[in-house]
Design a protein around this motif. Structure first.
Motif, PDB file in Angstrom:
ATOM      1  N   ASP A 287       0.819  -1.212   0.000  1.00  0.00           N
ATOM      2  CA  ASP A 287       0.000   0.000   0.000  1.00  0.00           C
ATOM      3  C   ASP A 287       0.850   1.258   0.000  1.00  0.00           C
ATOM      4  O   ASP A 287       0.439   2.317   0.455  1.00  0.00           O
ATOM      5  N   ASN A 288       2.080   1.155  -0.522  1.00  0.00           N
ATOM      6  CA  ASN A 288       2.896   2.373  -0.651  1.00  0.00           C
ATOM      7  C   ASN A 288       3.357   2.514  -2.107  1.00  0.00           C
ATOM      8  O   ASN A 288       2.934   1.741  -2.975  1.00  0.00           O
ATOM      9  N   ASP A 289       4.242   3.455  -2.364  1.00  0.00           N
ATOM     10  CA  ASP A 289       4.638   3.738  -3.752  1.00  0.00           C
ATOM     11  C   ASP A 289       5.878   2.972  -4.194  1.00  0.00           C
ATOM     12  O   ASP A 289       6.501   3.316  -5.204  1.00  0.00           O
ATOM     13  N   TYR A 290       6.242   1.946  -3.431  1.00  0.00           N
ATOM     14  CA  TYR A 290       7.497   1.261  -3.728  1.00  0.00           C
ATOM     15  C   TYR A 290       7.545   0.752  -5.172  1.00  0.00           C
ATOM     16  O   TYR A 290       8.522   0.971  -5.893  1.00  0.00           O
ATOM     17  N   HIS A 291       6.483   0.065  -5.584  1.00  0.00           N
ATOM     18  CA  HIS A 291       6.495  -0.516  -6.933  1.00  0.00           C
ATOM     19  C   HIS A 291       6.702   0.537  -8.013  1.00  0.00           C
ATOM     20  O   HIS A 291       7.389   0.302  -9.006  1.00  0.00           O
ATOM     21  N   GLN A 292       6.111   1.687  -7.809  1.00  0.00           N
ATOM     22  CA  GLN A 292       6.226   2.782  -8.777  1.00  0.00           C
ATOM     23  C   GLN A 292       7.675   3.248  -8.917  1.00  0.00           C
ATOM     24  O   GLN A 292       8.210   3.329 -10.018  1.00  0.00           O
ATOM     25  N   PHE A 293       8.304   3.494  -7.718  1.00  0.00           N
ATOM     26  CA  PHE A 293       9.708   3.922  -7.743  1.00  0.00           C
ATOM     27  C   PHE A 293      10.575   2.836  -8.362  1.00  0.00           C
ATOM     28  O   PHE A 293      11.465   3.099  -9.167  1.00  0.00           O
ATOM     29  N   GLU A 294      10.302   1.612  -7.984  1.00  0.00           N
ATOM     30  CA  GLU A 294      11.116   0.494  -8.447  1.00  0.00           C
ATOM     31  C   GLU A 294      11.004   0.324  -9.964  1.00  0.00           C
ATOM     32  O   GLU A 294      12.006   0.115 -10.659  1.00  0.00           O
ATOM     33  N   ALA A 295       9.780   0.448 -10.482  1.00  0.00           N
ATOM     34  CA  ALA A 295       9.566   0.295 -11.924  1.00  0.00           C
ATOM     35  C   ALA A 295      10.427   1.297 -12.696  1.00  0.00           C
ATOM     36  O   ALA A 295      11.061   0.959 -13.709  1.00  0.00           O
ATOM     37  N   GLN A 296      10.475   2.512 -12.187  1.00  0.00           N
ATOM     38  CA  GLN A 296      11.275   3.545 -12.843  1.00  0.00           C
ATOM     39  C   GLN A 296      12.755   3.181 -12.864  1.00  0.00           C
ATOM     40  O   GLN A 296      13.414   3.253 -13.902  1.00  0.00           O
ATOM     41  N   VAL A 297      13.255   2.740 -11.689  1.00  0.00           N
ATOM     42  CA  VAL A 297      14.679   2.396 -11.597  1.00  0.00           C
ATOM     43  C   VAL A 297      15.005   1.210 -12.511  1.00  0.00           C
ATOM     44  O   VAL A 297      16.020   1.207 -13.201  1.00  0.00           O
TER      45      VAL A 297
END
Lengths: 771, 55
Positions: A287-297
């Motif tokens: 329920d946080n933005d981890y996946h979003q940041f990770e996808a970018q990296v």
């Protein structure tokens, strides 16, 4: 001429005039005498007198008689009096020694089956060598403390059964119990005194270390150990396990897309970078933005299409959730197995452990509770019901009580498991005396229960530290209420007067004991104090005295037999008449107000305990029956009724019982519990089970549970209610059964427990000794 | 030939709550507690409302 004397044990020893002179001199000294020569002269007179009387080989008794006579004849009346007292004291010591030796004889040569002392505490197997050794120590220490340490008035009151000083064997040694903050303990790791343990890194180590913490602390105290924040503590282990599982699964998925051999290190460093740059980690609830940041990296680093990245993330998430669930179940299963098998206190018992949970609404905490319940439901290796840890599920409106609450599903599950396994018990956070502290975001304000019922929350010593963790009971002493009623001959005023005198006595005794405990140093408790478990102990060094920080603990006055007391005073107990209900509450409210007044006066936490009474339940009534005879409804059974309970033999509906006992929970701030005995198999009627628990909550109880028979046939593995015959395999208690019959049962796959295979049948057969 | 048998002398386990904790066998109960456990009667559960009868 006297050359030899006969000692009490029959031995002949050389006569020595100095010994007589010394005894006289000691008595004379106590009255201010300083003249040894005068004592020696008197001793000579004693010798002359004995020779005159024709004694050639006098006994010790004869010499002492002569000393008394000579002292009085010579006008040393005060010295003579002290000498007589000294003699009486010595014979008391001898008597006690004889009694102790008799007890030792019983411990040594009689089986527990025949010896009640060996069964004083059902958690100790006193038939084992270590168990017997423990009992030698315990019985010896009790006698020593009664004789030499206690104030004689307290010793007499205990010995005669006016009061009962619990854990008397540990009087000079330690305190009762502690609520261990595992969150704090695990941060940065800890030492057991035999080696350092690093901060754990996954749920398996969290659960293993929780057991070790309980075991280590159990050796520093005489009572049980409790983890008040089990869900919160274990949740951190779940989070670490999930993070690891997510990273490793993502690495595997990307190895496929990128056609690389080993991407684990790369993914690990990406994760660490996101954590330090954005402060988010991969979490179970996602329920946080981890996946979003990770996808970018990932896109920037490996030049992968969005679709591949998203697929890999979904794969890793799904796998990691599943693996974490599985690992958590295994960790909880291991915890329960460990706490039912690991040894403490020289191997004679398993640690007396309690865990509280149910208020953590995080995904990780919920996963812990779900799995500890499922592991409990499954039982031990052969499907046996685990006897430890005592589990306590927290009921709280808005959290776990109502259908729309986030942990209501866990409450349902808790009911199902308790209906099969007797645990968990239930604690009620909405009852005003618990609710006044409760703040959802701070587990340190969620009241916990320890062992049979102990509760520690109020802190008059430091009002800013009314917290759960790092505190516990210091000691407790119970009052024999029925005896006070019997002595008052039904006169209620007299009863209250005598009750006040007994409360005074117990307060004094608890303070004496506290003074002894206060002189202890941190080094006496390498784990409890040395590792900072007890509140503020981390501010002390090894040789500091602990008196000041012990003030966070509680001193408790307990009672048993309210029902029998009311029987004497009103000819009815509180199950039988409204008048008795009112008087019962009046008595217990009075005791509570005395505790509050004492707390106010001393700044120490005096509290009122509804004593569980295991060893005590029989002790008081036995003494009272010898003293006052058989009184119907009072001393005519082998036990006094537990604390404020309605007698177990009295037929009453569950809801009535709860309504009558409920108000006592508010009054007994040192701990309380109520039980309902449910008929039949509650697993078949979970709705009724839940309604009992809800009724307890609505009647403002603090802590309650449901009893029902849990029987098991070790031969076929059936768990449920067994009358005379096992409903599964049809054998009687102790009867042999044809292996073929069992095979057929197995063939029908009725029995899923591993005990049904032939090997374990054999081993079961071997280890179970007929009684 | 006689069939092989198992379970001779193997007693049923009867798990009961003693004061607050469970014990796997009644053998370890002290005399008073044993008597108490035997005296325990069941508490009837009125369905539905949980209304109390007045005593």
């Amino acid at each position: 001429m006297i050359n030899t004397i006969i000692k009490r044990d029959g031995r002949h020893v050389d006569f020595s005039i100095e010994k007589i002179a010394n005894a006289i001199y000691m008595s004379a000294q106590a009255t201010g005498g300083k003249d040894y020569d005068a004592s020696l002269a008197l001793a000579r007179q004693v010798t002359d007198y004995l020779e005159q009387k024709g004694f050639e080989m006098p006994t010790v008794e004869e010499i002492q008689d002569a000393v008394e006579k000579i002292l009085i004849e010579n006008g040393h009346a005060r010295t003579a009096k002290l000498y007589i007292l000294y003699r009486a004291d010595r014979s008391k010591v001898r008597e006690m020694n004889t009694r102790l030796m008799k007890i030792y004889e019983g411990l040594t040569f009689v089986d527990a089956k025949e010896n009640d002392i060996k069964r004083e505490n059902a958690n100790i197997d006193a038939d084992t060598s270590m168990g017997t050794m423990l009992k030698y120590g315990s019985e010896g220490a009790k006698q020593f403390n009664e004789l030499y340490v206690l104030n004689p008035a307290h010793s007499k009151a205990h010995h005669e059964g006016d009061i009962h000083i619990h854990d008397l064997d540990f009087l000079t040694l330690t305190t009762t119990c502690c609520q261990i903050d595992i969150v704090k303990l695990f941060e940065g790791g800890f030492s057991t005194g035999h080696g350092f343990l690093r901060e754990p890194n996954d749920i398996a180590s969290y659960s293993a270390l929780a057991c070790i913490a309980i075991q280590s602390n159990q050796n520093d105290q005489h009572g049980g150990q409790s983890i008040p924040n089990f869900d919160y503590g274990m949740a951190k282990g779940v989070a670490k396990t999930y993070r690891k599982a997510y990273i490793s699964n993502l690495a595997k998925a990307l190895e496929l897309s990128c056609n690389e051999d080993d991407m684990l290190d790369a993914i690990k460093s990406i994760c660490k970078k996101i954590e330090s740059d954005y402060g988010v980690s991969p979490v179970l609830s996602n329920d946080n933005d981890y996946h979003q940041f990770e996808a970018q990296v990932l896109k920037d680093s490996f030049n992968l299409p969005d679709e591949d990245i998203s697929k890999a993330q979904v794969f890793a998430l799904k796998k990691a959730v599943k693996e974490t669930d599985r690992s958590t179940y295994q960790a909880m299963e291991a915890l329960i197995h460990n706490l039912n098998t690991m040894h403490s206190r020289a191997g004679a018992q398993i640690p007396f452990s309690s865990i509280n949970y149910g208020s953590d609404v995080s995904a990780e905490g919920r996963l812990v509770v779900k799995n500890v319940l499922l592991a409990t439901e499954a039982g031990l290796g052969n499907g046996e019901t685990p006897v430890f840890p005592i589990q306590i599920f927290r009921i709280k409106e808005g959290i776990s009580y109502n259908k729309e609450d986030p942990n209501y599903d866990l409450f349902k599950l808790a009911c199902r498991v308790s209906a099969k396994r007797l645990f968990p018990n239930f604690s009620f956070m909405d009852s005003p005396f618990n609710k006044q502290y409760y703040i959802q975001d701070d587990y340190n304000t969620h009241v916990a229960y320890m062992g049979c019922r102990t509760r520690v929350m109020t802190n008059v010593y430091d009002k800013s530290r009314e917290v759960v963790c790092g505190r516990g009971n210091l000691s407790f002493t119970s009052i024999n209420l029925p005896r006070l009623a019997i002595k008052a001959h039904g006169n209620i005023d007299l009863f209250f007067e005598d009750l006040d005198r007994k409360i005074d006595l117990v307060i004094e005794q608890l303070l004496d004991r506290f003074a002894i405990q206060s002189k202890k140093r941190v080094r006496n408790f390498p784990f409890l104090m040395g590792q900072g478990l007890w509140l503020d102990s981390d501010n002390l060094s090894l040789d500091d005295e602990i008196g000041e920080i012990l003030k966070h603990g509680t001193l408790s006055v307990g009672f048993i037999g309210l029902a029998e007391t009311l029987k004497v005073l009103l000819d009815a107990h509180h199950g039988e008449s409204v008048e008795a209900r009112n008087l019962g509450l009046e008595i217990v409210a009075h005791m509570r107000s005395r505790m509050d007044a004492e707390s106010e006066k001393t700044g120490l936490n005096f509290s009122l305990l509804a004593t569980p009474a295991e060893g005590l339940s029989g002790r008081f009534v036995k003494l009272d029956r010898a003293k006052y005879g058989v009184i119907p409804g009072v001393t005519d059974r082998a036990y006094y009724t537990n604390s404020f309970h309605v007698p177990v033999y009295y037929p009453i509906s569950a809801f009535e019982k709860i309504k009558i006992e409920g108000p006592y929970h508010t009054l007994t701030n040192a701990g309380h519990i109520s039980y309902i005995e449910m008929d039949g198999n509650p697993s078949d009627n979970l709705e009724a089970f839940e309604s009992v628990i809800r009724c307890m909550k609505e009647n403002k109880m603090g802590y309650g549970s449901v009893n029902h028979p849990v029987d098991r046939d070790p031969v076929c593995g059936y768990t449920g209610i067994i009358g005379d015959v096992c409903p599964r395999c049809g054998r009687y208690d102790g009867e042999e059964i044809d292996v073929e019959v069992l095979r057929k049962l197995k063939g029908l796959s009725i029995c899923e427990a591993p005990c049904c295979d032939d090997n374990s049948l054999e081993s079961d057969d071997k280890v179970t000794h007929p009684i | 030939m006689e069939n092989q048998t198992v379970g001779k002398g193997v007693k049923f386990e009867r798990i009961r709550r003693i004061t607050g904790y469970l014990v796997g066998t009644l053998d370890r109960f002290n005399d008073a507690k044993y008597a108490e456990v035997n005296d325990r009667v069941k508490h009837s559960i009125q369905k539905e409302t949980g209304e109390f009868e007045q005593i």
